[in-house]
Write a protein that holds these residues in place. Structure first.
Motif, PDB file in Angstrom:
ATOM      1  N   GLU A 131      11.067 -75.902 -14.388  1.00  0.00           N
ATOM      2  CA  GLU A 131      10.290 -75.065 -15.301  1.00  0.00           C
ATOM      3  C   GLU A 131       9.516 -75.910 -16.296  1.00  0.00           C
ATOM      4  OE1 GLU A 131      13.357 -72.532 -16.686  1.00  0.00           O
ATOM      5  OE2 GLU A 131      13.119 -71.142 -15.029  1.00  0.00           O
ATOM      6  N   TYR A 368      19.038 -69.717 -22.205  1.00  0.00           N
ATOM      7  CA  TYR A 368      18.084 -70.558 -21.471  1.00  0.00           C
ATOM      8  C   TYR A 368      17.857 -71.879 -22.186  1.00  0.00           C
ATOM      9  CZ  TYR A 368      16.992 -67.147 -17.929  1.00  0.00           C
ATOM     10  OH  TYR A 368      17.085 -66.315 -16.851  1.00  0.00           O
ATOM     11  N   VAL A 375      21.408 -64.987 -23.683  1.00  0.00           N
ATOM     12  CA  VAL A 375      20.812 -63.915 -22.889  1.00  0.00           C
ATOM     13  C   VAL A 375      21.937 -63.090 -22.259  1.00  0.00           C
ATOM     14  CG1 VAL A 375      19.471 -63.463 -20.799  1.00  0.00           C
ATOM     15  CG2 VAL A 375      18.677 -65.145 -22.448  1.00  0.00           C
ATOM     16  N   ALA A 394      17.895 -52.187 -19.509  1.00  0.00           N
ATOM     17  CA  ALA A 394      16.493 -52.191 -19.912  1.00  0.00           C
ATOM     18  C   ALA A 394      15.837 -53.509 -19.520  1.00  0.00           C
ATOM     19  CB  ALA A 394      16.420 -52.005 -21.432  1.00  0.00           C
ATOM     20  N   THR A 395      14.546 -53.538 -19.592  1.00  0.00           N
ATOM     21  CA  THR A 395      13.797 -54.774 -19.333  1.00  0.00           C
ATOM     22  C   THR A 395      14.268 -55.869 -20.289  1.00  0.00           C
ATOM     23  OG1 THR A 395      11.871 -53.670 -18.484  1.00  0.00           O
ATOM     24  CG2 THR A 395      11.487 -55.780 -19.521  1.00  0.00           C
ATOM     25  N   GLY A 396      14.539 -57.030 -19.719  1.00  0.00           N
ATOM     26  CA  GLY A 396      14.959 -58.157 -20.554  1.00  0.00           C
ATOM     27  C   GLY A 396      16.430 -58.128 -20.924  1.00  0.00           C
ATOM     28  N   ALA A 397      17.208 -57.197 -20.308  1.00  0.00           N
ATOM     29  CA  ALA A 397      18.632 -57.089 -20.672  1.00  0.00           C
ATOM     30  C   ALA A 397      19.446 -58.281 -20.155  1.00  0.00           C
ATOM     31  CB  ALA A 397      19.206 -55.801 -20.118  1.00  0.00           C
ATOM     32  N   GLY A 398      18.922 -58.952 -19.112  1.00  0.00           N
ATOM     33  CA  GLY A 398      19.652 -60.097 -18.576  1.00  0.00           C
ATOM     34  C   GLY A 398      20.111 -59.903 -17.140  1.00  0.00           C
ATOM     35  N   LYS A 399      19.560 -58.899 -16.458  1.00  0.00           N
ATOM     36  CA  LYS A 399      20.007 -58.569 -15.094  1.00  0.00           C
ATOM     37  C   LYS A 399      19.657 -59.695 -14.108  1.00  0.00           C
ATOM     38  CE  LYS A 399      17.465 -54.821 -15.060  1.00  0.00           C
ATOM     39  NZ  LYS A 399      16.798 -54.911 -16.357  1.00  0.00           N
ATOM     40  N   SER A 400      18.394 -60.122 -14.140  1.00  0.00           N
ATOM     41  CA  SER A 400      18.004 -61.182 -13.195  1.00  0.00           C
ATOM     42  C   SER A 400      18.735 -62.478 -13.527  1.00  0.00           C
ATOM     43  CB  SER A 400      16.500 -61.438 -13.266  1.00  0.00           C
ATOM     44  OG  SER A 400      15.812 -60.278 -12.919  1.00  0.00           O
ATOM     45  N   THR A 401      19.001 -62.683 -14.801  1.00  0.00           N
ATOM     46  CA  THR A 401      19.723 -63.897 -15.201  1.00  0.00           C
ATOM     47  C   THR A 401      21.122 -63.893 -14.583  1.00  0.00           C
ATOM     48  OG1 THR A 401      18.498 -63.841 -17.265  1.00  0.00           O
ATOM     49  CG2 THR A 401      20.437 -65.249 -17.208  1.00  0.00           C
ATOM     50  N   ARG A 410      21.416 -71.576 -12.006  1.00  0.00           N
ATOM     51  CA  ARG A 410      21.773 -72.097 -13.326  1.00  0.00           C
ATOM     52  C   ARG A 410      23.278 -71.969 -13.468  1.00  0.00           C
ATOM     53  NH1 ARG A 410      16.749 -71.742 -15.860  1.00  0.00           N
ATOM     54  NH2 ARG A 410      15.347 -70.330 -14.799  1.00  0.00           N
ATOM     55  N   GLN A 441      13.016 -60.566  -7.160  1.00  0.00           N
ATOM     56  CA  GLN A 441      11.989 -59.725  -7.756  1.00  0.00           C
ATOM     57  C   GLN A 441      10.596 -60.197  -7.320  1.00  0.00           C
ATOM     58  OE1 GLN A 441      12.648 -59.861 -11.913  1.00  0.00           O
ATOM     59  NE2 GLN A 441      12.079 -57.744 -12.246  1.00  0.00           N
ATOM     60  N   GLU A 522      15.628 -55.713  -7.872  1.00  0.00           N
ATOM     61  CA  GLU A 522      14.485 -54.789  -7.849  1.00  0.00           C
ATOM     62  C   GLU A 522      13.678 -55.005  -6.580  1.00  0.00           C
ATOM     63  OE1 GLU A 522      12.486 -54.400 -11.618  1.00  0.00           O
ATOM     64  OE2 GLU A 522      14.243 -55.228 -12.623  1.00  0.00           O
TER      65      GLU A 522
HETATM   66  N1  LIG Z   1      13.162 -69.105 -17.447  1.00  0.00           N
HETATM   67  C1  LIG Z   1      13.395 -68.543 -18.621  1.00  0.00           C
HETATM   68  N2  LIG Z   1      13.340 -69.268 -19.742  1.00  0.00           N
HETATM   69  C2  LIG Z   1      13.576 -68.720 -20.944  1.00  0.00           C
HETATM   70  N3  LIG Z   1      13.878 -67.432 -21.119  1.00  0.00           N
HETATM   71  C3  LIG Z   1      13.947 -66.638 -20.053  1.00  0.00           C
HETATM   72  C4  LIG Z   1      13.701 -67.157 -18.732  1.00  0.00           C
HETATM   73  N4  LIG Z   1      13.841 -66.152 -17.852  1.00  0.00           N
HETATM   74  C5  LIG Z   1      14.163 -65.051 -18.575  1.00  0.00           C
HETATM   75  N5  LIG Z   1      14.223 -65.348 -19.877  1.00  0.00           N
HETATM   76  C6  LIG Z   1      14.577 -64.428 -20.969  1.00  0.00           C
HETATM   77  O1  LIG Z   1      15.883 -63.946 -20.730  1.00  0.00           O
HETATM   78  C7  LIG Z   1      15.984 -62.588 -21.032  1.00  0.00           C
HETATM   79  C8  LIG Z   1      16.569 -61.836 -19.827  1.00  0.00           C
HETATM   80  O2  LIG Z   1      15.674 -61.958 -18.754  1.00  0.00           O
HETATM   81  P1  LIG Z   1      15.995 -61.324 -17.335  1.00  0.00           P
HETATM   82  O3  LIG Z   1      14.889 -61.701 -16.417  1.00  0.00           O
HETATM   83  O4  LIG Z   1      17.363 -61.682 -16.936  1.00  0.00           O
HETATM   84  O5  LIG Z   1      15.910 -59.776 -17.685  1.00  0.00           O
HETATM   85  P2  LIG Z   1      15.991 -58.516 -16.720  1.00  0.00           P
HETATM   86  O6  LIG Z   1      17.066 -57.677 -17.253  1.00  0.00           O
HETATM   87  O7  LIG Z   1      16.124 -58.956 -15.304  1.00  0.00           O
HETATM   88  O8  LIG Z   1      14.568 -57.877 -16.987  1.00  0.00           O
HETATM   89  P3  LIG Z   1      13.601 -57.078 -15.968  1.00  0.00           P
HETATM   90  O9  LIG Z   1      14.194 -55.721 -15.757  1.00  0.00           O
HETATM   91  O10 LIG Z   1      12.314 -57.006 -16.727  1.00  0.00           O
HETATM   92  O11 LIG Z   1      13.489 -57.889 -14.747  1.00  0.00           O
HETATM   93  C9  LIG Z   1      14.595 -62.113 -21.403  1.00  0.00           C
HETATM   94  O12 LIG Z   1      14.553 -62.030 -22.807  1.00  0.00           O
HETATM   95  C10 LIG Z   1      13.680 -63.202 -20.929  1.00  0.00           C
HETATM   96  O13 LIG Z   1      12.606 -63.366 -21.808  1.00  0.00           O
END
Ligand SMILES: Nc1ncnc2c1ncn2[C@@H]1O[C@H](COP(=O)(O)OP(=O)(O)OP(=O)(O)O)[C@@H](O)[C@H]1O
Length: 605
Positions: A131, A368, A375, A394-401, A410, A441, A522
């Motif tokens: 990144e 991160y 997160v 919700a968006t940004g909740a941390g699901k993809s993380t 990671r 995604q 998703e």
């Molecule tokens: N590579 C990254 N570096 C820094 N911050 C990140 C990175 N990827 C995601 N984030 C932050 O981590 C938080 C969680 O992101 P994540 O993608 O896990 O959310 P999500 O729940 O999957 O959202 P969505 O429904 O929009 O996909 C967000 O605030 C995002 O800005």
């Protein structure tokens, strides 16, 4: 869009390049490079010495012919000397040819090895490393820097020995022929060396600048092409062209400067050779006339003089090449020595097969960046074998993380994730990744055929298996409607397909992998309503005999699953089925009411 990683390394290197010429670390690396080719290297050295010795003998033969046959007028034996001259010259050419072949082979093999090592390392370095890098700079590293190293390895080792040996042997022969004349010629040496050193220094600096500008240009080209959609949709071509022109102009100027300096090398050498020859003609000529030396010796000296500056120039070029390579070597070593925090930590403990497939997130927190807020925050979650768990939030909740941690893209900051009781860092990566298949995604497709893209996670899969997976993923009819069906070649990053079509292919890819755990992030977000409904309808069949972690916003998807876990700002808010969550979780109810979790077709995933 410029500089970045590559120029950062160049800047760091600027002050160090002179002192780090022969560090132990660099030498060790060079030694490692050729370690596997010790035998070829030894043969190359022998061949080089034979070439050197044979190449220096002919002037002595000529001297013998002049002094002992031509001047006294004795033709007998001339033919033998002429044959010897021819054999020596022929032998020198023969060995020169083989020396070149051998050194090129050694160098190119070594370079291919470094390229392989670098590529391996880059493929394994964690997301956090990638990144921070610019793709163009990494490409430049693998291609240009490794290329610069090539010259140093190819010509360096053997060239250094060959030229040094030639120079020393020549001086010895000349000294044996006539010490006075030799010292006379050697007196010109300091001037020549000084001039070459000064020029060399400027040439090196100029070339370093050329390489830096080239890396910046590389980055700019790559980024513009990768982001061509954005560039065109924002209509910023003109601005981008101007930026390109600026960098390109810088590159041109640096290149011209280097060329001007390089162009000085030839006249400089000609001048020094000319000065040496003039001195020899004058001083040596007088010596011949006063009969202090023979005409044969005089001619031999003239011949050696023509050869004398060549190894010197080679050595100076070599020095430049080596220094140029050093800047590249630095960058290469920095990447090769970058520790990989995701590397398998302790002794590997291959999991007993068949896997039960129980995944436990235990008090997992993740940020991160050290300086950023968590997160994921103290999250604990169990995925039982065969269980299909939905993740909502919700968006940004941390699901993809959460999914990224499970895939071990990671590692958690604190807490642990285990598979069948074994922490992920201790599981051999191949085994871990055999365990799961992912539909992310953002789907990435390679510039290959559709079939090759589907088979990406299972190389060597038969066409039947590919088609079966595509049928299961509801992708078959879409694929057969493409111009060449499964053999349709996609553009870079899957250009030529819609977002939804890409997701179908990613679905097929994941299904072909036939892993026990399916992770969908998703995965239907980009599909149209009709297609999505079809995929939804077959989802339960797709999930038969598999565990699954499914990040989704669609209620119909979530309702099919054994359990829904709700994540709120990185914390696990609640788990249960839809009905019970509607009763027990205020947050979940809010998600549904605000359509974040929705039954409406417009919502994503
Ligand atoms: N590579 C990254 N570096 C820094 N911050 C990140 C990175 N990827 C995601 N984030 C932050 O981590 C938080 C969680 O992101 P994540 O993608 O896990 O959310 P999500 O729940 O999957 O959202 P969505 O429904 O929009 O996909 C967000 O605030 C995002 O800005």
């Amino acid at each position: 869009m410029r500089g970045g990683f590559y120029s950062k390394f160049s800047r760091e290197h600027d002050g160090a390049w002179q002192s780090s010429l022969l560090t132990r670390k660099n030498l060790r690396f060079y030694a490692q490079l050729v370690a596997t080719q010790r035998k070829s290297l030894a043969i190359a050295l022998v061949v080089t010495l034979l070439h050197t010795v044979m190449g220096l003998m002919p002037p002595l033969v000529a001297q013998q012919m002049i002094d002992h046959h031509i001047l006294p007028g004795i033709p007998e034996g001339m033919l033998l000397w002429a044959i010897l001259f021819f054999l020596l010259q022929g032998g020198a050419w023969f060995f020169a040819y083989h020396q070149r072949l051998l050194t090129q082979t050694i160098g190119q093999r070594a370079v291919a090895d470094v390229r392989q090592q670098l590529f391996h390392q880059l493929l394994h370095l964690p997301m956090v490393f990638h990144e921070k890098q610019q793709k163009g700079a990494l490409t430049s590293l693998v291609m240009n820097d490794v290329g610069a190293l090539s010259a140093a390895v190819t010509d360096g080792i053997v060239g250094f020995i060959s030229d040094t040996a030639t120079l020393l042997l020549m001086i010895w022969i000349m000294y044996r022929l006539h010490p006075g004349l030799t010292l006379w010629l050697l007196a010109t040496l300091p001037v020549v060396l000084l001039a070459m050193a000064l020029l060399g220094r400027h040439i090196r600096q100029a070339f370093r600048e050329v390489r830096e500008k080239m890396a910046a240009l590389n980055t700019q080209v790559e980024e513009n092409f990768a982001g061509i959609r954005v560039v065109q949709s924002l209509g910023v071509q003109q601005q981008q062209e101007q930026d390109f022109l600026d960098v390109s102009e810088g590159n041109l100027q640096a290149g011209l400067k280097a060329m001007v300096l390089l162009a000085l090398v030839f006249p400089l050498t000609s001048l020094t050779t000319g000065t040496g020859t003039a001195l020899l003609l004058w001083y040596g000529g007088v010596q011949v006339m006063t009969e202090t030396i023979t005409l044969g010796i005089f001619v031999a000296f003239l011949t050696y003089l023509r050869k004398f500056y060549q190894p010197l120039r080679n050595l100076s070029d070599l020095y430049n090449t080596y220094l140029a390579a050093l800047a590249s070597l630095d960058r290469i070593m920095t990447v090769l020595e970058t520790p990989n925090p995701l590397a398998v930590k302790d002794a590997l403990s291959p999991l007993p097969e068949p896997l039960r497939g129980e995944v436990i997130f235990h008090q997992v927190s993740f940020a991160y960046d050290e300086n950023q807020a968590n997160v994921l925050d103290n999250l604990s979650l169990v995925l039982r074998p065969g269980e299909r768990v939905g993740i909502a939030g919700a968006t940004g909740a941390g699901k993809s993380t959460l999914a990224a941690l499970l895939m071990r893209l990671r590692d958690p900051s604190t807490g642990s994730i285990t598979l069948d009781g074994v922490p992920l860092p201790q599981i051999p990566p191949e085994q871990l990744h055999r365990f799961m298949a992912v539909v992310p995604q953002q789907v990435f497709l390679f510039s290959a055929t559709v079939a090759e893209n589907i088979a990406f996670g299972r190389p060597g899969a038969s066409r039947e298996a590919v088609e079966a997976a595509a049928r299961q993923a509801m992708a078959h009819s879409m694929i057969t409607s493409l111009p060449e069906g499964y053999d349709t070649r996609l553009g870079e990053e899957g250009a030529g397909l819609s977002g939804g079509q890409r997701q179908l292919i990613a679905f097929a890819r994941a299904l072909l992998k036939d892993a026990p755990l399916l992770v969908l992030d998703e995965a239907t977000a980009s599909m149209d309503v009709a297609l999505e409904s079809q995929v939804q309808a077959s989802l339960s069949k797709l999930l038969e005999n598999r565990s699954a972690l499914i990040i989704a916003h669609r209620l119909s998807t979530l309702k099919q699953l054994d359990r829904i876990c709700v994540i709120e700002k990185g914390k696990l808010a609640a788990c249960g089925d839809h009905a019970s969550l509607m009763k027990s979780s205020l947050y979940y109810r809010q998600l549904v009411e605000s359509n974040v979790v929705s039954s409406r077709p417009t919502s994503a995933g």
